[in-house]
Design a protein around this motif. Structure first.
Motif, mmCIF file in Angstrom:
data_model
loop_
_atom_site.group_PDB
_atom_site.id
_atom_site.type_symbol
_atom_site.label_atom_id
_atom_site.label_comp_id
_atom_site.label_asym_id
_atom_site.label_seq_id
_atom_site.Cartn_x
_atom_site.Cartn_y
_atom_site.Cartn_z
ATOM 1 N N GLY A 310 0.800 -1.221 0.000
ATOM 2 C CA GLY A 310 0.000 0.000 0.000
ATOM 3 C C GLY A 310 0.831 1.267 0.000
ATOM 4 O O GLY A 310 1.739 1.451 -0.814
ATOM 5 N N THR A 311 0.538 2.169 0.947
ATOM 6 C CA THR A 311 1.190 3.483 0.988
ATOM 7 C C THR A 311 2.626 3.433 1.517
ATOM 8 O O THR A 311 3.267 4.473 1.656
ATOM 9 N N ARG A 312 3.125 2.251 1.797
ATOM 10 C CA ARG A 312 4.551 2.110 2.109
ATOM 11 C C ARG A 312 5.391 2.304 0.846
ATOM 12 O O ARG A 312 6.593 2.561 0.929
ATOM 13 N N ILE A 313 4.757 2.182 -0.328
ATOM 14 C CA ILE A 313 5.428 2.362 -1.612
ATOM 15 C C ILE A 313 5.389 3.835 -2.007
ATOM 16 O O ILE A 313 4.363 4.496 -1.864
ATOM 17 N N PHE A 314 6.492 4.355 -2.533
ATOM 18 C CA PHE A 314 6.565 5.763 -2.907
ATOM 19 C C PHE A 314 5.629 6.124 -4.049
ATOM 20 O O PHE A 314 4.977 7.172 -4.012
ATOM 21 N N SER A 315 5.553 5.258 -5.084
ATOM 22 C CA SER A 315 4.823 5.669 -6.287
ATOM 23 C C SER A 315 4.608 4.487 -7.222
ATOM 24 O O SER A 315 5.249 3.438 -7.080
ATOM 25 N N GLY A 316 3.750 4.691 -8.182
ATOM 26 C CA GLY A 316 3.580 3.732 -9.266
ATOM 27 C C GLY A 316 4.486 4.030 -10.446
ATOM 28 O O GLY A 316 4.512 3.283 -11.412
ATOM 29 N N ASP A 317 5.228 5.118 -10.366
ATOM 30 C CA ASP A 317 6.168 5.510 -11.414
ATOM 31 C C ASP A 317 7.563 5.035 -11.009
ATOM 32 O O ASP A 317 8.115 5.503 -10.005
ATOM 33 N N PRO A 318 8.174 4.123 -11.762
ATOM 34 C CA PRO A 318 9.476 3.597 -11.354
ATOM 35 C C PRO A 318 10.567 4.652 -11.250
ATOM 36 O O PRO A 318 11.474 4.541 -10.421
ATOM 37 N N ALA A 319 10.485 5.717 -12.070
ATOM 38 C CA ALA A 319 11.482 6.783 -11.996
ATOM 39 C C ALA A 319 11.366 7.557 -10.686
ATOM 40 O O ALA A 319 12.376 7.939 -10.078
ATOM 41 N N VAL A 320 10.142 7.769 -10.220
ATOM 42 C CA VAL A 320 9.929 8.447 -8.935
ATOM 43 C C VAL A 320 10.436 7.570 -7.794
ATOM 44 O O VAL A 320 11.130 8.049 -6.881
ATOM 45 N N VAL A 321 10.095 6.298 -7.838
ATOM 46 C CA VAL A 321 10.563 5.387 -6.796
ATOM 47 C C VAL A 321 12.085 5.367 -6.758
ATOM 48 O O VAL A 321 12.698 5.427 -5.687
ATOM 49 N N ALA A 322 12.718 5.330 -7.928
ATOM 50 C CA ALA A 322 14.178 5.308 -7.990
ATOM 51 C C ALA A 322 14.774 6.558 -7.355
ATOM 52 O O ALA A 322 15.731 6.491 -6.571
ATOM 53 N N ASN A 323 14.221 7.710 -7.671
ATOM 54 C CA ASN A 323 14.713 8.970 -7.121
ATOM 55 C C ASN A 323 14.604 8.997 -5.603
ATOM 56 O O ASN A 323 15.564 9.358 -4.890
ATOM 57 N N MET A 324 13.466 8.595 -5.085
ATOM 58 C CA MET A 324 13.225 8.653 -3.643
ATOM 59 C C MET A 324 14.032 7.595 -2.896
ATOM 60 O O MET A 324 14.574 7.852 -1.812
ATOM 61 N N PHE A 374 12.759 -3.380 -11.794
ATOM 62 C CA PHE A 374 14.214 -3.349 -11.581
ATOM 63 C C PHE A 374 14.784 -1.934 -11.547
ATOM 64 O O PHE A 374 15.892 -1.714 -11.048
ATOM 65 N N ILE A 375 14.068 -0.957 -12.068
ATOM 66 C CA ILE A 375 14.616 0.399 -12.205
ATOM 67 C C ILE A 375 15.028 0.999 -10.852
ATOM 68 O O ILE A 375 16.158 1.494 -10.710
ATOM 69 N N PRO A 376 14.176 0.981 -9.821
ATOM 70 C CA PRO A 376 14.611 1.541 -8.532
ATOM 71 C C PRO A 376 15.765 0.754 -7.898
ATOM 72 O O PRO A 376 16.679 1.354 -7.319
ATOM 73 N N PHE A 377 15.724 -0.569 -7.997
ATOM 74 C CA PHE A 377 16.801 -1.376 -7.429
ATOM 75 C C PHE A 377 18.126 -1.072 -8.121
ATOM 76 O O PHE A 377 19.162 -0.885 -7.475
ATOM 77 N N ARG A 378 18.089 -1.015 -9.443
ATOM 78 C CA ARG A 378 19.306 -0.742 -10.200
ATOM 79 C C ARG A 378 19.892 0.627 -9.821
ATOM 80 O O ARG A 378 21.100 0.791 -9.613
ATOM 81 N N ALA A 379 19.035 1.619 -9.706
ATOM 82 C CA ALA A 379 19.490 2.976 -9.385
ATOM 83 C C ALA A 379 20.122 3.038 -8.000
ATOM 84 O O ALA A 379 21.190 3.637 -7.823
#
Length: 501
Positions: A310-324, A374-379
């Protein structure tokens, strides 16, 4: 007569290190660690140079007892005529910083941390005298009064070579205090914890809300447990907690440390600076309490609204999740706490619950994972140097093996190591969760996880059964000893960076 430099350096390395006073200070209590000198090599070198210019610098050495949170340890006072006595009063041996910004900053890299010293240490002298001694008299004096020599610094390879198979295997487990001792709830430690660590010198302990009563209590609990671990195997512990911020924040809820909203609220802002500030605040608080690992941040992408996070996740956008995630990870690690990215290979497309379901299947292709999860993990692996990655229990259809990811060689080795290039510590999610404990025995789950490429098993359903199962698998040839050594080396490499031995 000129004093032997090597002998003088050895004497100074045993001395009390007293930090100079400058304005108001906060004290961060760090348990003394076995074999750790309180004088830097640079200070010893500078002092030995001074001694060469000033014959007969060292006059007396007396051993005293300095009380610490971990017990009473011998300390040595050096009286020197080369430097005048400091006007500052002696301080506690607790690590002291001038302000929050002066706390040790741990700079992230691909193998762990590089520490930056916050404030210079100064050896002070008391009641200097001028007494000439012959070399024979000087040797006699130091022979009688010298404290035990500081053990030589050991590399991770050297520590690994000295370990028994059982000690190596135990290093691959992170458990709760209750799992270690059988006593619940655990709020303080004593002979029971000491005996348990002698039997199972585990690699880490994870603390939950039931273990947190006050700041002083958990600081003492962690410090004493660390001292028992050093006694048992010569290596300290990973001390972990779940402190994501928002709903999952054990320390904020029980001890009043920095509290935050759910991460989805900050993901909507998508500010790296905000994310870094969150990680920094949590990192400073956890470091002060004695924690060195935080099971955070959540690096999942919110794909299916029915997922358990749920709201433990930053976003549905992988680029946003990666940044945060990069911001939070860097904030934690810059302040001495290892970040743990979770839950690889991604739990955001889940429609179930790994805590209670016997299986959670995520219908995703490898290509979809590469382009999204994989995008947030890779970043965070590449840019933030995250020390740990937690692998979850979800079964991914695209891998084709029908296994929970932490038991899957495709997930743990081919994807995490190969595709993402991660060479840090891969830790499983809790093996007490039903997707593992309800399907596999503790021994078979641990063996499968290690053969898949995992370095550490979190909270096996039964520690003794799991350890013995892995040991037996090595003896039978089911697990190559090289596979054990590979993981334990990664563990020891990280512990060396954290100065745990």
């Amino acid at each position: 007569m000129i004093v032997n430099k090597r002998l003088l350096t050895s004497l100074l390395l045993g001395g009390v290190m007293i930090f100079s006073s400058c304005g108001k200070v906060d004290q961060y209590h760090t348990p003394p660690q076995s074999g750790q000198s309180t004088t830097t090599a640079a200070e010893a070198e500078n002092t030995s140079t001074t001694a060469a210019k000033n014959p007969v610098t060292i006059l007396t050495r007396t051993v005293t007892a300095a009380s610490t949170s971990a017990g009473t340890a011998p300390r040595t006072t050096v009286t020197a005529s080369a430097a005048p006595a400091s006007s500052a009063s002696p301080r506690s041996t607790a690590r002291t910083f001038l302000r929050d910004d002066d706390a040790p900053v741990m700079l992230p890299n691909h193998t762990g941390f590089r520490s930056r010293t916050a404030a210079p240490a100064v050896l002070t002298a008391t009641a200097p005298q001028s007494i000439e001694r012959t070399q024979e008299e000087y040797t006699t004096l130091t022979t009688v009064t010298t404290a035990p020599p500081v053990p030589a610094e050991r590399s991770p390879r050297e520590v690994l070579a000295d370990m028994t198979l059982e000690e190596k295997v135990c290093q691959m487990f992170i458990v709760t205090p209750e799992q270690l001792t059988g006593i619940s709830p655990m709020l303080e430690v004593g002979s029971g914890t000491r005996s348990a660590l002698m039997r199972w010198p585990v690699g880490g302990i994870v603390y939950f809300a039931q273990n947190l009563e006050s700041r002083e209590q958990i600081m003492n609990m962690i410090a004493n447990t660390q001292s028992y671990s050093l006694e048992a195997c010569g290596v300290g512990l990973f001390t972990a907690v779940d402190e994501e911020g928002g709903a999952v924040a054990r320390c904020a809820q029980k001890l009043g440390t920095a509290a935050f909203s759910d991460m989805a609220a900050y993901g909507a802002e998508n500010s790296y600076e905000t994310a870094y500030s969150i990680g920094r605040a949590i990192g400073i608080d956890l470091y002060r309490l004695g924690f060195n690992v935080d099971f955070a941040p959540v690096a999942d992408v919110n794909i299916d609204p029915a997922n358990e996070l749920g709201t433990r996740i930053f976003s549905g956008d992988p680029a946003v999740v990666a940044n945060m995630v990069c911001g939070v990870s860097s904030g934690l690690q810059d302040n001495g706490v290892c970040a743990v990215l979770k839950h690889f290979p991604g739990l955001g497309a889940e429609n179930g619950n790994t805590h209670s379901d016997s299986a959670v299947v995520i219908d995703r292709t490898v290509e979809q994972l590469k382009n999204t999860e994989f995008i947030p993990f890779r970043a965070a692996i590449k840019d933030a140097g995250a020390s740990f990655v937690m692998v979850g229990h979800q079964t991914v259809t695209g891998f084709g093996d029908g296994l929970p990811s932490d038991l899957s060689h495709i997930a743990a080795t081919e994807m995490l190591r190969g595709e993402l290039g991660f060479d840090g510590i891969a830790v499983t999610d809790s093996h007490m969760m039903n997707t593992i404990s309800g399907v596999y025995g503790a021994d078979r789950a641990a063996v499968a996880a290690i053969n898949a490429g995992m370095d550490m098993i979190l909270m096996p359903a039964d520690l003794d059964t799991a350890v013995q199962g892995v040991v037996n698998a090595v003896y039978s040839g089911e697990i190559p000893i090289s596979r054990i050594d590979q993981s334990v080396y990664r563990i020891l490499r990280q512990k060396k960076q954290l100065e745990l031995f």
